[in-house]
Scaffold this motif. Structure first.
Motif, PDB file in Angstrom:
ATOM      1  N   ILE A  99       0.828  -1.190   0.107  1.00 24.15           N
ATOM      2  CA  ILE A  99      -0.122   0.071  -0.112  1.00 24.15           C
ATOM      3  C   ILE A  99       0.790   1.234  -0.046  1.00 24.15           C
ATOM      4  CG2 ILE A  99      -1.956   1.120   1.446  1.00 24.15           C
ATOM      5  CD1 ILE A  99      -2.861  -0.936   2.317  1.00 24.15           C
ATOM      6  N   THR A 100       0.705   2.179  -0.774  1.00 25.84           N
ATOM      7  CA  THR A 100       1.287   3.569  -0.883  1.00 25.84           C
ATOM      8  C   THR A 100       0.152   4.770  -0.633  1.00 25.84           C
ATOM      9  OG1 THR A 100       3.004   2.650  -2.548  1.00 25.84           O
ATOM     10  CG2 THR A 100       2.551   5.119  -2.232  1.00 25.84           C
ATOM     11  N   PHE A 101       0.215   5.556   0.407  1.00 27.31           N
ATOM     12  CA  PHE A 101      -0.522   6.394   0.461  1.00 27.31           C
ATOM     13  C   PHE A 101       0.172   7.801   0.705  1.00 27.31           C
ATOM     14  CE2 PHE A 101      -0.600   4.111   4.476  1.00 27.31           C
ATOM     15  CZ  PHE A 101      -0.461   4.855   5.455  1.00 27.31           C
ATOM     16  N   ALA A 102      -0.510   9.119   0.453  1.00 24.45           N
ATOM     17  CA  ALA A 102       0.149  10.193   0.527  1.00 24.45           C
ATOM     18  C   ALA A 102      -0.664  11.443   0.637  1.00 24.45           C
ATOM     19  CB  ALA A 102       1.154  10.361  -0.654  1.00 24.45           C
ATOM     20  N   ASP A 103      -0.106  12.551   1.092  1.00 26.23           N
ATOM     21  CA  ASP A 103      -0.789  13.764   1.134  1.00 26.23           C
ATOM     22  C   ASP A 103      -1.448  14.287  -0.096  1.00 26.23           C
ATOM     23  OD1 ASP A 103      -0.610  14.705   3.846  1.00 26.23           O
ATOM     24  OD2 ASP A 103       1.587  15.035   3.441  1.00 26.23           O
ATOM     25  N   VAL A 104      -2.767  14.619  -0.378  1.00 26.79           N
ATOM     26  CA  VAL A 104      -3.170  15.068  -1.678  1.00 26.79           C
ATOM     27  C   VAL A 104      -2.563  16.536  -1.821  1.00 26.79           C
ATOM     28  CG1 VAL A 104      -5.280  15.681  -2.831  1.00 26.79           C
ATOM     29  CG2 VAL A 104      -5.317  13.790  -1.469  1.00 26.79           C
ATOM     30  N   ASP A 105      -2.623  17.311  -0.852  1.00 26.08           N
ATOM     31  CA  ASP A 105      -2.062  18.666  -1.204  1.00 26.08           C
ATOM     32  C   ASP A 105      -0.542  18.738  -1.226  1.00 26.08           C
ATOM     33  OD1 ASP A 105      -1.626  21.457  -1.378  1.00 26.08           O
ATOM     34  OD2 ASP A 105      -2.630  22.053   0.453  1.00 26.08           O
ATOM     35  N   LYS A 106       0.105  18.674  -2.568  1.00 27.24           N
ATOM     36  CA  LYS A 106       1.608  18.798  -2.635  1.00 27.24           C
ATOM     37  C   LYS A 106       1.943  20.459  -2.219  1.00 27.24           C
ATOM     38  CE  LYS A 106       1.808  14.955  -5.791  1.00 27.24           C
ATOM     39  NZ  LYS A 106       0.397  14.490  -5.357  1.00 27.24           N
ATOM     40  N   THR A 107       1.220  21.360  -2.072  1.00 28.65           N
ATOM     41  CA  THR A 107       1.779  22.576  -1.485  1.00 28.65           C
ATOM     42  C   THR A 107       1.881  22.653  -0.298  1.00 28.65           C
ATOM     43  OG1 THR A 107      -0.235  23.573  -1.630  1.00 28.65           O
ATOM     44  CG2 THR A 107       0.461  23.337  -3.846  1.00 28.65           C
ATOM     45  N   LYS A 108       1.616  21.539   0.688  1.00 30.88           N
ATOM     46  CA  LYS A 108       2.130  21.939   2.071  1.00 30.88           C
ATOM     47  C   LYS A 108       3.163  22.191   2.200  1.00 30.88           C
ATOM     48  CE  LYS A 108      -0.157  18.925   4.715  1.00 30.88           C
ATOM     49  NZ  LYS A 108      -0.544  17.730   5.294  1.00 30.88           N
ATOM     50  N   GLU A 109       3.624  22.601   3.633  1.00 34.85           N
ATOM     51  CA  GLU A 109       4.766  23.012   3.961  1.00 34.85           C
ATOM     52  C   GLU A 109       5.594  21.388   3.907  1.00 34.85           C
ATOM     53  OE1 GLU A 109       5.080  26.996   6.393  1.00 34.85           O
ATOM     54  OE2 GLU A 109       4.521  25.168   7.452  1.00 34.85           O
ATOM     55  N   ILE A 110       5.097  20.575   4.622  1.00 31.80           N
ATOM     56  CA  ILE A 110       5.823  19.258   4.624  1.00 31.80           C
ATOM     57  C   ILE A 110       4.892  18.206   3.998  1.00 31.80           C
ATOM     58  CG2 ILE A 110       6.522  17.390   6.113  1.00 31.80           C
ATOM     59  CD1 ILE A 110       8.404  19.808   6.502  1.00 31.80           C
ATOM     60  N   PHE A 111       5.246  17.595   2.902  1.00 30.50           N
ATOM     61  CA  PHE A 111       4.532  16.660   2.023  1.00 30.50           C
ATOM     62  C   PHE A 111       5.016  15.239   2.469  1.00 30.50           C
ATOM     63  CE2 PHE A 111       3.976  13.599  -1.491  1.00 30.50           C
ATOM     64  CZ  PHE A 111       2.781  13.722  -1.734  1.00 30.50           C
ATOM     65  N   VAL A 112       3.959  14.422   2.911  1.00 29.28           N
ATOM     66  CA  VAL A 112       4.157  13.081   3.750  1.00 29.28           C
ATOM     67  C   VAL A 112       3.916  11.852   2.832  1.00 29.28           C
ATOM     68  CG1 VAL A 112       3.932  11.481   5.569  1.00 29.28           C
ATOM     69  CG2 VAL A 112       4.295  14.014   5.897  1.00 29.28           C
ATOM     70  N   ASN A 113       4.754  10.923   2.572  1.00 27.49           N
ATOM     71  CA  ASN A 113       4.450   9.841   1.691  1.00 27.49           C
ATOM     72  C   ASN A 113       4.650   8.584   2.598  1.00 27.49           C
ATOM     73  OD1 ASN A 113       5.775   7.625  -0.329  1.00 27.49           O
ATOM     74  ND2 ASN A 113       4.260   8.582  -1.281  1.00 27.49           N
ATOM     75  N   TYR A 114       3.812   7.533   2.468  1.00 24.03           N
ATOM     76  CA  TYR A 114       3.939   6.075   2.998  1.00 24.03           C
ATOM     77  C   TYR A 114       3.927   4.967   2.023  1.00 24.03           C
ATOM     78  CZ  TYR A 114       2.010   7.990   7.683  1.00 24.03           C
ATOM     79  OH  TYR A 114       1.759   8.719   8.904  1.00 24.03           O
ATOM     80  N   SER A 115       5.041   4.183   2.305  1.00 28.46           N
ATOM     81  CA  SER A 115       5.473   2.826   1.228  1.00 28.46           C
ATOM     82  C   SER A 115       5.265   1.592   2.321  1.00 28.46           C
ATOM     83  CB  SER A 115       6.550   2.878   0.512  1.00 28.46           C
ATOM     84  OG  SER A 115       6.430   4.036  -0.310  1.00 28.46           O
ATOM     85  N   LEU A 116       4.221   1.002   2.367  1.00 27.36           N
ATOM     86  CA  LEU A 116       4.027  -0.028   3.199  1.00 27.36           C
ATOM     87  C   LEU A 116       3.919  -1.383   2.485  1.00 27.36           C
ATOM     88  CD1 LEU A 116       1.264   0.169   6.329  1.00 27.36           C
ATOM     89  CD2 LEU A 116       1.701  -1.854   4.672  1.00 27.36           C
ATOM     90  N   ARG A 117       4.701  -2.281   3.297  1.00 29.67           N
ATOM     91  CA  ARG A 117       4.415  -3.855   2.917  1.00 29.67           C
ATOM     92  C   ARG A 117       4.369  -4.813   3.851  1.00 29.67           C
ATOM     93  NH1 ARG A 117       8.618  -5.924  -1.706  1.00 29.67           N
ATOM     94  NH2 ARG A 117       6.936  -7.187  -1.889  1.00 29.67           N
ATOM     95  N   TYR A 118       3.322  -5.530   3.660  1.00 24.82           N
ATOM     96  CA  TYR A 118       2.883  -6.565   4.959  1.00 24.82           C
ATOM     97  C   TYR A 118       3.329  -7.626   4.214  1.00 24.82           C
ATOM     98  CZ  TYR A 118      -0.021 -10.089   6.975  1.00 24.82           C
ATOM     99  OH  TYR A 118      -0.611 -11.059   7.242  1.00 24.82           O
ATOM    100  N   PHE A 119       3.869  -8.688   5.197  1.00 27.23           N
ATOM    101  CA  PHE A 119       4.167 -10.002   4.957  1.00 27.23           C
ATOM    102  C   PHE A 119       3.490 -10.812   5.994  1.00 27.23           C
ATOM    103  CE2 PHE A 119       7.461  -7.480   3.058  1.00 27.23           C
ATOM    104  CZ  PHE A 119       7.399  -8.162   1.633  1.00 27.23           C
ATOM    105  N   LYS A 120       2.645 -12.147   5.562  1.00 25.64           N
ATOM    106  CA  LYS A 120       2.058 -12.906   6.762  1.00 25.64           C
ATOM    107  C   LYS A 120       3.391 -13.805   7.080  1.00 25.64           C
ATOM    108  CE  LYS A 120      -1.849 -15.849   6.962  1.00 25.64           C
ATOM    109  NZ  LYS A 120      -2.658 -15.235   7.943  1.00 25.64           N
ATOM    110  N   GLY A 121       2.950 -14.069   8.458  1.00 26.81           N
ATOM    111  CA  GLY A 121       3.944 -15.191   9.267  1.00 26.81           C
ATOM    112  C   GLY A 121       5.010 -14.424  10.032  1.00 26.81           C
ATOM    113  N   GLU A 122       5.338 -14.894  11.397  1.00 28.92           N
ATOM    114  CA  GLU A 122       6.127 -14.495  12.310  1.00 28.92           C
ATOM    115  C   GLU A 122       7.659 -14.218  11.394  1.00 28.92           C
ATOM    116  OE1 GLU A 122       7.576 -15.056  16.801  1.00 28.92           O
ATOM    117  OE2 GLU A 122       6.491 -16.760  15.701  1.00 28.92           O
TER     118      GLU A 122
END
Length: 221
Positions: A99-122
């Motif tokens: 999953i990748t999610f991020a701020d919509v407003d790219k004019t904000k003073e700080i723009f935040v972007n998340y790159s997330l990967r999940y894997f099953k199992g310990e």
């Protein structure tokens, strides 16, 4: 006697009727509602993102309850971010999810972007941290963070240049693991000292959101 029994039944019926929940916000998933009936925030106005949001009732100000499509992890999802449909992916048997999610407003003073990967199992914790270090092409000094849920949390932070700040996040328990990279990018208009100050302020907000991420048992062993 029959009269009193009848009155009792009427009272119980009225009380039961008053206790029924007819609020559509509580009974209907946001994905089943029309956009015009939803709060005017990016996370709920975006058609793809609201498929992950479980209720129109915030878990706290500015955040909504999120459940992954693999039903493997939850979090408090920021109202001002949207999930990329193009980069979302679920592996066979729901054993992984990207999953990748991020701020919509790219004019904000700080723009935040998340790159997330999940894997099953310990996971093998030591091995995973080595792999994360390799992926960031630098030594990462992880530190443990306490959470209020059933997942372990470790983070490492660094600044590759004056404009960017990176937080590497490792979350795990017996059910699975999450490797998360959060990128904070300063607006080009900010001076270096302003960028550093704004970044530190944004990091404080991010920590509570990071702590909300919890890996759950999807019961698909």
């Amino acid at each position: 006697m029959k009269k009193y029994m009848w009155l009792l039944l009427v009272v119980l019926f009225i009380i039961g009727g008053c206790g029924m929940n007819n609020d559509p916000e509580e009974n209907v998933s946001p994905s089943e509602m029309n956009a015009e009936d939803l709060p005017d925030v990016p996370a709920l106005q975006d058609e793809f993102t609201r498929k992950f949001i479980q209720s129109t009732k915030p878990v706290r100000e500015g955040f909504y309850p999120f459940l992954s499509k693999s039903k493997s992890f939850t979090m408090d999802f920021p109202e001002d971010m949207v999930i990329s449909n193009r980069t979302h992916n679920i592996g066979p048997d729901d054993r992984s999810e990207t999953i990748t999610f991020a701020d919509v407003d790219k004019t904000k003073e700080i723009f935040v972007n998340y790159s997330l990967r999940y894997f099953k199992g310990e996971p093998n914790v030591e091995y995973t941290m080595i792999r994360m270090t390799e992926s960031h092409d630098r030594e990462l000094e992880f530190r443990d963070i306490e959470t209020d849920n059933n997942s372990n949390l470790s983070i490492a932070e660094y600044r590759p240049d004056e404009q960017f700040y990176i937080i590497a996040v490792f979350i795990w328990n017996t059910h699975g693991q999450i490797n998360l990279t959060i990128r904070l990018r300063c607006n080009d208009k900010l001076e270096a000292n302003q960028c550093s100050e704004k970044t530190n302020s944004e990091k404080e907000k991010l920590m509570k959101q990071i702590k909300s991420i919890n890996i759950i048992n999807s019961k698909k062993e």
